[in-house]
Design a protein around this motif. Sequence first.
Motif, PDB file in Angstrom:
ATOM      1  N   THR A 192      22.854  39.601  56.277  1.00  0.00           N
ATOM      2  CA  THR A 192      23.184  40.022  57.634  1.00  0.00           C
ATOM      3  C   THR A 192      22.632  41.409  57.929  1.00  0.00           C
ATOM      4  OG1 THR A 192      25.228  38.756  57.492  1.00  0.00           O
ATOM      5  CG2 THR A 192      25.097  40.384  59.245  1.00  0.00           C
ATOM      6  N   ASP A 193      22.859  42.342  57.020  1.00  0.00           N
ATOM      7  CA  ASP A 193      22.441  43.732  57.212  1.00  0.00           C
ATOM      8  C   ASP A 193      21.616  44.153  56.004  1.00  0.00           C
ATOM      9  OD1 ASP A 193      22.399  46.619  57.030  1.00  0.00           O
ATOM     10  OD2 ASP A 193      24.064  46.686  58.445  1.00  0.00           O
ATOM     11  N   LEU A 194      20.328  44.362  56.215  1.00  0.00           N
ATOM     12  CA  LEU A 194      19.427  44.674  55.103  1.00  0.00           C
ATOM     13  C   LEU A 194      19.815  45.971  54.402  1.00  0.00           C
ATOM     14  CD1 LEU A 194      16.953  43.710  53.540  1.00  0.00           C
ATOM     15  CD2 LEU A 194      15.537  45.047  55.106  1.00  0.00           C
ATOM     16  N   HIS A 195      20.262  46.978  55.149  1.00  0.00           N
ATOM     17  CA  HIS A 195      20.613  48.266  54.525  1.00  0.00           C
ATOM     18  C   HIS A 195      21.804  48.129  53.576  1.00  0.00           C
ATOM     19  CE1 HIS A 195      17.655  50.361  56.888  1.00  0.00           C
ATOM     20  NE2 HIS A 195      18.130  49.815  57.994  1.00  0.00           N
ATOM     21  N   VAL A 196      22.817  47.396  54.005  1.00  0.00           N
ATOM     22  CA  VAL A 196      23.992  47.171  53.151  1.00  0.00           C
ATOM     23  C   VAL A 196      23.586  46.372  51.916  1.00  0.00           C
ATOM     24  CG1 VAL A 196      26.225  45.970  53.022  1.00  0.00           C
ATOM     25  CG2 VAL A 196      25.643  47.333  55.053  1.00  0.00           C
ATOM     26  N   ALA A 197      22.830  45.303  52.128  1.00  0.00           N
ATOM     27  CA  ALA A 197      22.417  44.443  51.016  1.00  0.00           C
ATOM     28  C   ALA A 197      21.510  45.183  50.045  1.00  0.00           C
ATOM     29  CB  ALA A 197      21.718  43.196  51.553  1.00  0.00           C
ATOM     30  N   THR A 198      20.588  45.990  50.565  1.00  0.00           N
ATOM     31  CA  THR A 198      19.657  46.698  49.662  1.00  0.00           C
ATOM     32  C   THR A 198      20.419  47.686  48.784  1.00  0.00           C
ATOM     33  OG1 THR A 198      18.468  47.018  51.763  1.00  0.00           O
ATOM     34  CG2 THR A 198      17.241  47.310  49.835  1.00  0.00           C
ATOM     35  N   ALA A 199      21.421  48.323  49.339  1.00  0.00           N
ATOM     36  CA  ALA A 199      22.223  49.254  48.532  1.00  0.00           C
ATOM     37  C   ALA A 199      22.955  48.496  47.430  1.00  0.00           C
ATOM     38  CB  ALA A 199      23.211  50.001  49.421  1.00  0.00           C
ATOM     39  N   TRP A 200      23.513  47.322  47.753  1.00  0.00           N
ATOM     40  CA  TRP A 200      24.238  46.527  46.758  1.00  0.00           C
ATOM     41  C   TRP A 200      23.300  46.050  45.656  1.00  0.00           C
ATOM     42  CZ3 TRP A 200      24.507  41.522  44.771  1.00  0.00           C
ATOM     43  CH2 TRP A 200      25.684  41.201  44.087  1.00  0.00           C
ATOM     44  N   TYR A 201      22.147  45.504  46.032  1.00  0.00           N
ATOM     45  CA  TYR A 201      21.192  45.009  45.033  1.00  0.00           C
ATOM     46  C   TYR A 201      20.597  46.158  44.217  1.00  0.00           C
ATOM     47  CZ  TYR A 201      21.437  40.146  46.498  1.00  0.00           C
ATOM     48  OH  TYR A 201      21.865  38.868  46.741  1.00  0.00           O
ATOM     49  N   ALA A 202      20.386  47.311  44.835  1.00  0.00           N
ATOM     50  CA  ALA A 202      19.879  48.478  44.088  1.00  0.00           C
ATOM     51  C   ALA A 202      20.890  48.898  43.026  1.00  0.00           C
ATOM     52  CB  ALA A 202      19.583  49.639  45.040  1.00  0.00           C
ATOM     53  N   GLN A 203      22.174  48.884  43.374  1.00  0.00           N
ATOM     54  CA  GLN A 203      23.214  49.196  42.385  1.00  0.00           C
ATOM     55  C   GLN A 203      23.237  48.123  41.296  1.00  0.00           C
ATOM     56  OE1 GLN A 203      27.234  49.424  43.924  1.00  0.00           O
ATOM     57  NE2 GLN A 203      28.035  50.232  41.990  1.00  0.00           N
ATOM     58  N   LEU A 204      23.103  46.877  41.696  1.00  0.00           N
ATOM     59  CA  LEU A 204      23.109  45.769  40.743  1.00  0.00           C
ATOM     60  C   LEU A 204      21.967  45.895  39.740  1.00  0.00           C
ATOM     61  CD1 LEU A 204      24.334  42.923  40.037  1.00  0.00           C
ATOM     62  CD2 LEU A 204      22.564  41.982  41.542  1.00  0.00           C
ATOM     63  N   PHE A 205      20.752  46.158  40.235  1.00  0.00           N
ATOM     64  CA  PHE A 205      19.572  46.220  39.368  1.00  0.00           C
ATOM     65  C   PHE A 205      19.316  47.606  38.787  1.00  0.00           C
ATOM     66  CE2 PHE A 205      18.077  42.617  42.259  1.00  0.00           C
ATOM     67  CZ  PHE A 205      18.561  41.642  41.403  1.00  0.00           C
ATOM     68  N   GLY A 206      20.073  48.601  39.218  1.00  0.00           N
ATOM     69  CA  GLY A 206      19.908  49.950  38.693  1.00  0.00           C
ATOM     70  C   GLY A 206      18.646  50.639  39.189  1.00  0.00           C
ATOM     71  N   ARG A 207      18.087  50.159  40.274  1.00  0.00           N
ATOM     72  CA  ARG A 207      16.888  50.784  40.850  1.00  0.00           C
ATOM     73  C   ARG A 207      16.683  50.278  42.268  1.00  0.00           C
ATOM     74  NH1 ARG A 207      12.616  46.825  40.182  1.00  0.00           N
ATOM     75  NH2 ARG A 207      13.336  45.199  38.775  1.00  0.00           N
ATOM     76  N   ALA A 208      16.024  51.087  43.047  1.00  0.00           N
ATOM     77  CA  ALA A 208      15.720  50.695  44.423  1.00  0.00           C
ATOM     78  C   ALA A 208      14.624  49.636  44.422  1.00  0.00           C
ATOM     79  CB  ALA A 208      15.268  51.917  45.226  1.00  0.00           C
TER      80      ALA A 208
END
Length: 166
Positions: free
Chosen positions: A62-78
């Motif tokens: 739904t919101d790329l900014h929210v999702a990118t922050a979550w996935y960046a935390q998940l993968f440990g990198r942007a």
Amino acid sequence: MAPFELALPSRRGDVDQALLELDKRDAFDRTVDELIGHTDDNSCTKEVTMGIDNALASVAVTDLHVATAWYAQLFGRAGTTPMTELAEWQFPRGGWLQVYQLPERAGQGSCTLAVSDVAAVIKQLSAMGVDISQRSSDSNVKTVRVTDPDGNHIAFAEAMDSTLAQ
């Protein structure tokens, strides 16, 4: 326009362009038919294999900014952002995960990510506050299944059998 009416191009140039496009499509179809050995009865006479080099998984959010922050935390990198509506992560042994903004499809995706240590992933997910209750294990594979903030299903799988995808 009634179903039986045919809309004809209004100018001679439009007619010529339409005929040229039909000729191109016909030539393409003939080339494909020759390559795969199509016959008039639509059967194939040659075996055709596709040369796939890699795979990309993608999930809508739904919101790329929210999702990118979550996935960046998940993968440990942007991730990288090759397009404004898309973020992606490449993995060391090949493959990519793409996250793209498309609210009407958000939460309907799923993918499986191969990992070498599912216990370490479970520990990291737990530290992030992600529900890790959906786990399974047998002699072939250990998995944990989670959902991202939009409800997409992400499975992490550790293959115990070396003949399985890793």
